[in-house]
Design a protein around this motif. Sequence first.
Motif, PDB file in Angstrom:
ATOM      1  N   ASP A 193       0.814  -1.217   0.000  1.00  0.00           N
ATOM      2  CA  ASP A 193       0.000   0.000   0.000  1.00  0.00           C
ATOM      3  C   ASP A 193       0.847   1.268   0.000  1.00  0.00           C
ATOM      4  O   ASP A 193       0.425   2.304  -0.507  1.00  0.00           O
ATOM      5  N   GLY A 194       2.043   1.194   0.579  1.00  0.00           N
ATOM      6  CA  GLY A 194       2.890   2.376   0.699  1.00  0.00           C
ATOM      7  C   GLY A 194       3.877   2.570  -0.427  1.00  0.00           C
ATOM      8  O   GLY A 194       4.653   3.517  -0.420  1.00  0.00           O
ATOM      9  N   LEU A 195       3.855   1.688  -1.431  1.00  0.00           N
ATOM     10  CA  LEU A 195       4.837   1.738  -2.518  1.00  0.00           C
ATOM     11  C   LEU A 195       4.193   2.263  -3.796  1.00  0.00           C
ATOM     12  O   LEU A 195       3.078   1.879  -4.143  1.00  0.00           O
ATOM     13  N   SER A 196       4.906   3.135  -4.497  1.00  0.00           N
ATOM     14  CA  SER A 196       4.398   3.659  -5.768  1.00  0.00           C
ATOM     15  C   SER A 196       4.323   2.537  -6.800  1.00  0.00           C
ATOM     16  O   SER A 196       4.972   1.501  -6.660  1.00  0.00           O
ATOM     17  N   GLU A 197       3.556   2.776  -7.833  1.00  0.00           N
ATOM     18  CA  GLU A 197       3.343   1.758  -8.873  1.00  0.00           C
ATOM     19  C   GLU A 197       4.654   1.299  -9.498  1.00  0.00           C
ATOM     20  O   GLU A 197       4.818   0.132  -9.841  1.00  0.00           O
ATOM     21  N   SER A 198       5.589   2.220  -9.665  1.00  0.00           N
ATOM     22  CA  SER A 198       6.880   1.881 -10.272  1.00  0.00           C
ATOM     23  C   SER A 198       7.959   1.666  -9.210  1.00  0.00           C
ATOM     24  O   SER A 198       9.147   1.594  -9.542  1.00  0.00           O
ATOM     25  N   GLY A 199       7.541   1.536  -7.961  1.00  0.00           N
ATOM     26  CA  GLY A 199       8.487   1.430  -6.862  1.00  0.00           C
ATOM     27  C   GLY A 199       9.150   0.071  -6.747  1.00  0.00           C
ATOM     28  O   GLY A 199       8.770  -0.892  -7.403  1.00  0.00           O
ATOM     29  N   ALA A 200      10.152   0.019  -5.882  1.00  0.00           N
ATOM     30  CA  ALA A 200      10.899  -1.210  -5.631  1.00  0.00           C
ATOM     31  C   ALA A 200      10.930  -1.497  -4.139  1.00  0.00           C
ATOM     32  O   ALA A 200      11.027  -0.583  -3.322  1.00  0.00           O
ATOM     33  N   PHE A 201      10.861  -2.781  -3.809  1.00  0.00           N
ATOM     34  CA  PHE A 201      10.959  -3.233  -2.424  1.00  0.00           C
ATOM     35  C   PHE A 201      12.049  -4.288  -2.358  1.00  0.00           C
ATOM     36  O   PHE A 201      12.093  -5.195  -3.189  1.00  0.00           O
ATOM     37  N   THR A 202      12.959  -4.143  -1.395  1.00  0.00           N
ATOM     38  CA  THR A 202      13.981  -5.158  -1.198  1.00  0.00           C
ATOM     39  C   THR A 202      13.999  -5.607   0.249  1.00  0.00           C
ATOM     40  O   THR A 202      13.779  -4.816   1.174  1.00  0.00           O
ATOM     41  N   THR A 203      14.238  -6.884   0.417  1.00  0.00           N
ATOM     42  CA  THR A 203      14.397  -7.469   1.741  1.00  0.00           C
ATOM     43  C   THR A 203      15.349  -8.640   1.596  1.00  0.00           C
ATOM     44  O   THR A 203      15.777  -8.963   0.479  1.00  0.00           O
TER      45      THR A 203
END
Length: 191
Positions: A132-142
């Motif tokens: 929910d907090g990430l933009s459509e073109s965003g990236a998430f890393t873990t």
Amino acid sequence: MTFFGEFLRSPLTVGAVAPSSGALARVVTAPVPGSGDPVVVELGPGTGAFTGAIQRRLGGRGRHIAVEINERFAARLAARHPGVDVALADAGSLAGVLGERGIERADVIVSGLPWVAFGENERRDVLAAVVDGLSESGAFTTFAYVHARWASPARRLLRSLEARFDEVVVGRTVWGNLPPALVYHCRRPAW
């Protein structure tokens, strides 16, 4: 205060016996853009292993918000990195943290959270907050530790990531971390 001491005080919120290495920090923070003014959110920064790498990549641009639940870590992080907006909060409350700052969505979210210590509901809530907090073109890393990759919690995490993102790439093993780790690069959140 030592990282190991905080682990002993609260193993389920700290989740590791040592901070992440510089090698892991470089891989996890790779999606932070080298130009523009991105909003970067860091979940579970601990003592700041990823924080320094994010700050170097930003070079004074954009916004860097670090969401930390441990009071001691949050205070230490704020003192060491005055340019970082440190929020003493649970990662599951990311929408509130962003809303308080007038931000709708982040461009990059980097996680140092101890996923293996999370129960099903907590993992679900935090990942929902990330999506929910990430933009459509965003990236998430873990990341996850290699030795635990085939354990049930790690397999559930990967399945959860694949259900919430159109693209999940498992990076190469970062041998220069104790213990060795691998990084999940996630893009295109599935709202």
